[in-house]
Scaffold this motif. Structure first.
Motif, short mmCIF file in Angstrom:
data_model
loop_
_atom_site.label_atom_id
_atom_site.label_comp_id
_atom_site.label_asym_id
_atom_site.label_seq_id
_atom_site.Cartn_x
_atom_site.Cartn_y
_atom_site.Cartn_z
N TYR A 83 -5.73 3.79 -11.30
CA TYR A 83 -4.16 3.17 -11.19
C TYR A 83 -4.21 1.69 -11.82
CZ TYR A 83 -4.03 6.67 -7.32
OH TYR A 83 -4.25 7.88 -6.53
N VAL A 84 -2.97 1.36 -11.82
CA VAL A 84 -2.63 -0.03 -12.46
C VAL A 84 -1.98 -0.77 -11.29
CG1 VAL A 84 -1.24 -1.44 -14.06
CG2 VAL A 84 -2.45 0.44 -14.81
N PHE A 85 -2.29 -1.99 -10.91
CA PHE A 85 -2.19 -2.68 -9.83
C PHE A 85 -1.34 -3.81 -10.28
CE2 PHE A 85 -5.07 -0.16 -7.91
CZ PHE A 85 -4.71 0.07 -6.70
N VAL A 86 0.07 -4.06 -10.10
CA VAL A 86 0.85 -5.11 -10.32
C VAL A 86 1.64 -5.68 -9.28
CG1 VAL A 86 2.75 -6.11 -11.61
CG2 VAL A 86 1.49 -4.12 -12.63
N MET A 87 1.43 -7.18 -9.03
CA MET A 87 2.07 -7.81 -7.98
C MET A 87 3.40 -8.66 -8.62
SD MET A 87 -0.63 -9.72 -5.53
CE MET A 87 0.61 -10.52 -4.64
N ALA A 88 4.63 -8.32 -8.07
CA ALA A 88 5.79 -9.00 -8.88
C ALA A 88 6.56 -9.74 -7.78
CB ALA A 88 6.34 -7.68 -9.54
N MET A 150 6.88 -17.72 -0.76
CA MET A 150 6.53 -16.90 -2.21
C MET A 150 5.44 -15.94 -2.00
SD MET A 150 5.59 -18.81 -5.65
CE MET A 150 7.00 -19.61 -5.69
N GLY A 151 4.51 -16.05 -1.27
CA GLY A 151 3.57 -15.18 -1.29
C GLY A 151 3.95 -13.85 -0.37
N GLU A 152 4.77 -14.26 0.86
CA GLU A 152 5.16 -12.94 1.45
C GLU A 152 6.34 -12.31 0.82
OE1 GLU A 152 7.51 -12.64 6.10
OE2 GLU A 152 7.49 -14.87 4.77
N ASN A 153 6.80 -12.76 -0.10
CA ASN A 153 7.72 -11.88 -1.10
C ASN A 153 7.24 -11.35 -2.40
OD1 ASN A 153 10.57 -12.06 0.48
ND2 ASN A 153 9.67 -14.10 0.54
N MET A 154 5.92 -11.54 -2.37
CA MET A 154 5.28 -10.74 -3.56
C MET A 154 5.14 -9.28 -3.24
SD MET A 154 4.32 -12.84 -6.15
CE MET A 154 2.86 -12.52 -6.99
N GLN A 155 5.55 -8.43 -4.03
CA GLN A 155 5.51 -7.13 -3.88
C GLN A 155 4.44 -6.20 -4.86
OE1 GLN A 155 7.48 -6.13 -1.59
NE2 GLN A 155 8.80 -8.04 -1.56
N PHE A 156 3.51 -5.58 -4.15
CA PHE A 156 2.56 -4.79 -4.74
C PHE A 156 3.25 -3.37 -5.18
CE2 PHE A 156 0.35 -7.64 -1.66
CZ PHE A 156 -0.83 -7.81 -2.71
N ILE A 157 2.95 -3.31 -6.53
CA ILE A 157 3.72 -1.77 -7.03
C ILE A 157 2.45 -1.32 -7.70
CG2 ILE A 157 5.30 -0.77 -8.44
CD1 ILE A 157 6.52 -2.62 -6.46
N VAL A 158 2.22 -0.21 -7.40
CA VAL A 158 1.08 0.75 -7.99
C VAL A 158 1.54 1.86 -9.12
CG1 VAL A 158 -0.91 2.26 -7.58
CG2 VAL A 158 -0.25 0.33 -5.86
N PHE A 159 1.04 1.64 -10.15
CA PHE A 159 1.15 2.60 -11.40
C PHE A 159 0.00 3.54 -11.56
CE2 PHE A 159 4.05 -0.90 -11.67
CZ PHE A 159 5.13 -0.65 -12.41
N GLU A 160 0.50 5.01 -12.23
CA GLU A 160 -0.67 5.82 -12.53
C GLU A 160 0.01 6.42 -13.67
OE1 GLU A 160 -0.69 9.07 -9.50
OE2 GLU A 160 1.46 9.50 -9.95
N SER A 161 -0.71 7.34 -14.61
CA SER A 161 -0.34 7.95 -15.79
C SER A 161 1.07 8.66 -15.25
CB SER A 161 -1.46 8.71 -16.42
OG SER A 161 -2.30 8.00 -16.83
N PRO A 162 1.94 9.00 -16.17
CA PRO A 162 3.04 9.84 -16.09
C PRO A 162 2.66 11.35 -15.64
CG PRO A 162 3.10 9.02 -18.30
CD PRO A 162 2.04 8.44 -17.62
N ASP A 163 1.86 11.96 -16.39
CA ASP A 163 1.38 13.26 -16.20
C ASP A 163 -0.26 13.37 -16.65
OD1 ASP A 163 1.20 14.02 -19.27
OD2 ASP A 163 3.32 13.34 -18.99
#
Length: 229
Positions: A83-88, A150-163
């Motif tokens: 997976y690809v992990f991004v905090m935003a 600020m840390g409380e409102n950091m969102q973790f979004i996980v990405f994967e290959s589209p197919d």
């Protein structure tokens, strides 16, 4: 992991090398790693922060933590590697400096990651491995303790290959590819490889060490050479 959010600045006039010696994980600077993987906008009216967390980040952190065993490190790396992990973080800055943060749904909708000319697919939390959900749940309060609201409102979004036919991840931070991040109007292109993972190169004129991504010395114009091992 009490580190500052920092911006990564590159020198555009240096020719980038696509090859170099890789550093051992225990020798990689965590501060440099964070600097190269955390990005923020310079808009005075909004706050936009993206933190890409490569799989190699965990190798680096845990290799320098004497309390973490090799087997524990391998377990975590195997858990996240596909997976690809991004905090935003996204918000608006008020007249007197107060910040109104966007909620998770808005951040999730506006965050996009493109790698190897492919838009990665956001993964709903309901479709994640329960161990990954627990792993992210452990990080959320940690960010709040470190950074407050600020840390409380950091969102973790996980990405994967589209197919499965277009399996472009995991992202290779040693490659010469470009990752493109978008968070609403904020855009950031990241040219790989990550310099922090490469051994510095040496100017043959002065024996001074320089960025491992560079091919030529910015001061003497001569070709940089690999450090002697």
């Amino acid at each position: 992991m009490k580190k500052k959010i920092a911006l990564f600045c590159s020198l555009y006039f240096i020719i980038i090398s696509i090859s170099g010696q890789n550093k051992k994980f225990e020798e990689v600077s965590i501060d440099d790693f964070l600097t190269e993987t955390q990005y923020g906008s310079d808009n005075a009216d909004t706050i936009d922060i993206i933190w890409w967390i490569p799989t190699e980040y965990w190798n680096v952190v845990f290799s320098q933590d004497p309390t973490t065993s090799i087997s524990d490190t391998e377990d975590i790396v195997n858990l996240v590697k596909d997976y690809v992990f991004v905090m935003a973080l996204k918000g608006k800055i008020g007249t007197f400096g107060g910040i109104t943060y966007d909620d998770e749904n808005i951040v999730r909708e506006q965050l996009n990651v493109n790698y190897m000319n492919t838009d990665l697919k956001r993964v709903d939390n309901d479709n994640l491995n329960p161990d990954i959900v627990n792993f992210l749940s452990m990080m959320k309060p940690m960010m709040k303790n470190m950074m407050g609201p600020m840390g409380e409102n950091m969102q973790f979004i996980v990405f994967e290959s589209p197919d499965r036919k277009n399996n472009v991840i995991p992202i290779d931070p040693y490659s010469s590819e470009t990752i493109k991040f978008e968070l609403g109007d904020f855009k950031k292109d990241v040219m790989l490889p990550l310099a922090c993972l490469l051994e510095e190169k040496v100017c043959p004129e002065t024996d001074e060490e320089h960025n491992g991504k560079w091919t030529f010395c910015p001061y003497h114009g001569v070709k940089l050479v690999d450090k002697k091992q």
